[in-house]
Each structure stands twice: as C-alpha cells, then as structure tokens.
Design an enzyme around this catalytic site. Sequence first.
Site, PDB file in Angstrom:
ATOM      1  N   ARG A   1       0.822  -1.221   0.000  1.00  0.00           N
ATOM      2  CA  ARG A   1       0.000   0.000   0.000  1.00  0.00           C
ATOM      3  C   ARG A   1       0.851   1.265   0.000  1.00  0.00           C
ATOM      4  O   ARG A   1       0.430   2.302   0.521  1.00  0.00           O
ATOM      5  CB  ARG A   1      -0.972   0.033   1.188  1.00  0.00           C
ATOM      6  CG  ARG A   1      -2.056  -1.028   1.132  1.00  0.00           C
ATOM      7  CD  ARG A   1      -3.054  -0.830   2.252  1.00  0.00           C
ATOM      8  NE  ARG A   1      -3.934  -1.980   2.380  1.00  0.00           N
ATOM      9  CZ  ARG A   1      -4.511  -2.347   3.521  1.00  0.00           C
ATOM     10  NH1 ARG A   1      -4.302  -1.645   4.617  1.00  0.00           N
ATOM     11  NH2 ARG A   1      -5.306  -3.389   3.561  1.00  0.00           N
TER      12      ARG A   1
ATOM     13  N   ARG B   1      -3.343   6.348  -0.066  1.00  0.00           N
ATOM     14  CA  ARG B   1      -3.935   7.462   0.682  1.00  0.00           C
ATOM     15  C   ARG B   1      -2.952   8.232   1.546  1.00  0.00           C
ATOM     16  O   ARG B   1      -3.236   9.369   1.938  1.00  0.00           O
ATOM     17  CB  ARG B   1      -5.074   6.932   1.555  1.00  0.00           C
ATOM     18  CG  ARG B   1      -6.241   6.369   0.760  1.00  0.00           C
ATOM     19  CD  ARG B   1      -7.180   5.603   1.650  1.00  0.00           C
ATOM     20  NE  ARG B   1      -6.532   4.422   2.213  1.00  0.00           N
ATOM     21  CZ  ARG B   1      -7.101   3.625   3.127  1.00  0.00           C
ATOM     22  NH1 ARG B   1      -8.306   3.907   3.577  1.00  0.00           N
ATOM     23  NH2 ARG B   1      -6.461   2.569   3.569  1.00  0.00           N
TER      24      ARG B   1
ATOM     25  N   ARG C   1      -6.180  11.655  -7.680  1.00  0.00           N
ATOM     26  CA  ARG C   1      -7.395  10.848  -7.731  1.00  0.00           C
ATOM     27  C   ARG C   1      -8.654  11.643  -7.410  1.00  0.00           C
ATOM     28  O   ARG C   1      -9.763  11.096  -7.385  1.00  0.00           O
ATOM     29  CB  ARG C   1      -7.272   9.685  -6.740  1.00  0.00           C
ATOM     30  CG  ARG C   1      -7.434   8.321  -7.387  1.00  0.00           C
ATOM     31  CD  ARG C   1      -7.926   7.307  -6.380  1.00  0.00           C
ATOM     32  NE  ARG C   1      -9.298   7.578  -5.993  1.00  0.00           N
ATOM     33  CZ  ARG C   1      -9.877   7.079  -4.911  1.00  0.00           C
ATOM     34  NH1 ARG C   1      -9.200   6.327  -4.074  1.00  0.00           N
ATOM     35  NH2 ARG C   1     -11.146   7.348  -4.629  1.00  0.00           N
TER      36      ARG C   1
ATOM     37  N   ASP D   1      -6.497  -3.024  -7.597  1.00  0.00           N
ATOM     38  CA  ASP D   1      -7.215  -3.608  -6.473  1.00  0.00           C
ATOM     39  C   ASP D   1      -7.505  -5.072  -6.786  1.00  0.00           C
ATOM     40  O   ASP D   1      -7.706  -5.421  -7.957  1.00  0.00           O
ATOM     41  CB  ASP D   1      -8.529  -2.857  -6.223  1.00  0.00           C
ATOM     42  CG  ASP D   1      -9.159  -3.258  -4.896  1.00  0.00           C
ATOM     43  OD1 ASP D   1      -9.905  -4.255  -4.881  1.00  0.00           O
ATOM     44  OD2 ASP D   1      -8.887  -2.603  -3.879  1.00  0.00           O
TER      45      ASP D   1
ATOM     46  N   TYR E   1     -14.934 -12.497  -0.161  1.00  0.00           N
ATOM     47  CA  TYR E   1     -15.625 -11.259  -0.507  1.00  0.00           C
ATOM     48  C   TYR E   1     -16.896 -11.549  -1.304  1.00  0.00           C
ATOM     49  O   TYR E   1     -17.959 -10.958  -1.051  1.00  0.00           O
ATOM     50  CB  TYR E   1     -14.711 -10.349  -1.326  1.00  0.00           C
ATOM     51  CG  TYR E   1     -13.767  -9.501  -0.514  1.00  0.00           C
ATOM     52  CD1 TYR E   1     -14.239  -8.692   0.522  1.00  0.00           C
ATOM     53  CD2 TYR E   1     -12.403  -9.472  -0.792  1.00  0.00           C
ATOM     54  CE1 TYR E   1     -13.377  -7.900   1.261  1.00  0.00           C
ATOM     55  CE2 TYR E   1     -11.529  -8.675  -0.058  1.00  0.00           C
ATOM     56  CZ  TYR E   1     -12.026  -7.898   0.969  1.00  0.00           C
ATOM     57  OH  TYR E   1     -11.177  -7.103   1.696  1.00  0.00           O
TER      58      TYR E   1
END
Length: 331
Positions: free
Chosen positions: A22, A26, A35, A71, A145
């Site tokens: 990661r 963010r 983004r 992702d 998921y």
Amino acid sequence: MQPLILAAQGDSQATPPVWFMRQAGRSLPEYRRARAGTSMLEACLIPELAAELTLQPVRRHGVDGAVFFSDIVIPLKLSGVGVSIVSGRGPVFEAPTRTRAEVEALVAREPGDMRVISTAVALAAQELKVPVIGFGGAPFTLAAYVVEGQPSRDHLAARTLMYADPEAWSMLLGWCARLTRAFLEAQIAGGAQIVQLFDSWAGALSRADYERYVLPYSRAVLRGLPVPTIHFGVGTAHLLDLMGADADVLGVDYRTPLRSAAALVPGKPLQGNIDPALLAAPWEVLAEHVDDVIAQGKAAPAHILNLGHGVPAHTDPDVLTRLVAYVKEKA
C-alpha cells in the site's frame, strides 16, 4: 539485475531491498490530488492514472520496487461482477453469491478483457529503473468477498458454503484462481518482473481446512509463472510452511518474528515484517525495530524489507522516506 529480483531469487544483499505494501495510496498527498473526483475502481481502469499512482511512491521514497496500483477485485469487475469500493468499508457487492445456483451462474463468466491492465503496467514500467511488482488476491480472499458481499470479521457465510457444499466451493475457488491468474499474467505481459499473491483472510481458517479447501487453488495461481512470486497472508503463522511451498518468497506479517518464520521454511527468502503501528512511533523506537527486523531477516537466505501489512492511511509519508534512507545508509 535489480536488488529486489536478486533477493527474490535467494541472493542475499548487503542491505535488504525495501518496498511497502500500500505504498501507492492514501498516505500520499499527491495521490489524493491525482485521484480527486475519481472513484477507486475507476482510477484502476484509467491506464495513465494507474501508471502515475504506481510511480508516485518511487519518486518520493526511493523504494526498490513499484507495486502496481490496482485492487484485488478488479478482475471481478472486469468479468462483469457488480462491485464498488466504499470508503471506510472496502469492497461491497451488489449481491452476495451463496447458493449452488448463484455459484454456477457466477463461474459461467469468462475473465474480462485485461488489456487495460497490461497497458497501465507498461506505461509505468517504461518510466522506472526498479521493477514493477504485480499482485492479485488469493482465491480464498476473493471467494470470501464474493460470498459475504462485503468485508467480514469471521467469514461465516464463506466457511458455511465451504463445509455445506464442497463441490460448489471447489467451482468458486477454481474460478477465482483463474481470474487472479489472468490478472497476474496481464501484469506480467505489461512488464511486471515479480508478483505477490495476497491472502488477507486465510488466517481465519484452520490448518486442515486451508490445506484441504484452499491450498490447491492458491497453488494453481502461483505455479509456473515466469517471474518470481511472493505469497503473503495475514494472521497465518500456522500456515507459513504451506503458503511458502509454491512461492519463491514467503511474506510474513508483523505477528511472527522472521527468525521463527525462517525456521519453518528453511532455504526460503522472506519478506517483511515491520509493524505498521510503529510508523507513528518516535523515530528512535521505529529505527530500533527496523534494525531488529533486518537482523532477524538474516536467518533467511535473502530478505526483502517490507511492512507486516499495508501502509496505514494516516501515515506521515516523510517517515517512509526517512526509513528507506536509513536502510540504504547501512550499505
């Protein structure tokens, strides 16, 4: 050859190559600017934007690898599955897949056109002097998921399907394996030189259940790929020898000391395993921890320095930059 690839092949380096799970995301202000106004999954499917987001942490931190910005649910979306990323929750599906009929309908879908993925990787690779790291979700994590319809703490619905209808479970895991394999192959076609398989939820399984219901499908993803492979899971101390068997490098989360992991998989290069929580600690505390991780990594034939999970969203990016410089100064 680049240090990251040499380490993945078992060639010990004077100091371990370093990258962060990661690292593209963010925690970087330039990521948030780039983004702005674009959803997560939309950003993954705009090649120029995905390439830019892949490059940003290399420019800022000087890491030894550029993990491709994407992702794990992208191959599901490209196959026509209704899924979105909801802020604060993660992947949320239009409808969960829980019955035999729903599984049969899902697995009838073919992997989607992944040329957009290869294009994005190629755009990033042509700008880089370090390897692009491809990645994909392990079959169990994708299946969890899909069955739960959203993130879950206990994966109860997924494990219920696994026990109640092993044949439907096998169909689902086989399909997830094919999707992830196609996703990794698309990244390799674009120029990824190493790939990592993430199993975020495998730690929820017993060793016996993992070996029976999951391992064959993860093995199908990893075996025979033409680049080095890393297998990483969360909370998987009881599974490390199984997870490392078919990968070139075993990723270790922050719960298991690298010295202990090395004893479980002798002769296997290791990746990890700085505790992400310590990124917010005083520098002296973090540096001492990094020194310990590097020292423990010497128990393996080669070591790739990473976190024991992903970069937290609130992390000060200057800490990551300082950490990389600190490691490289040891050379």
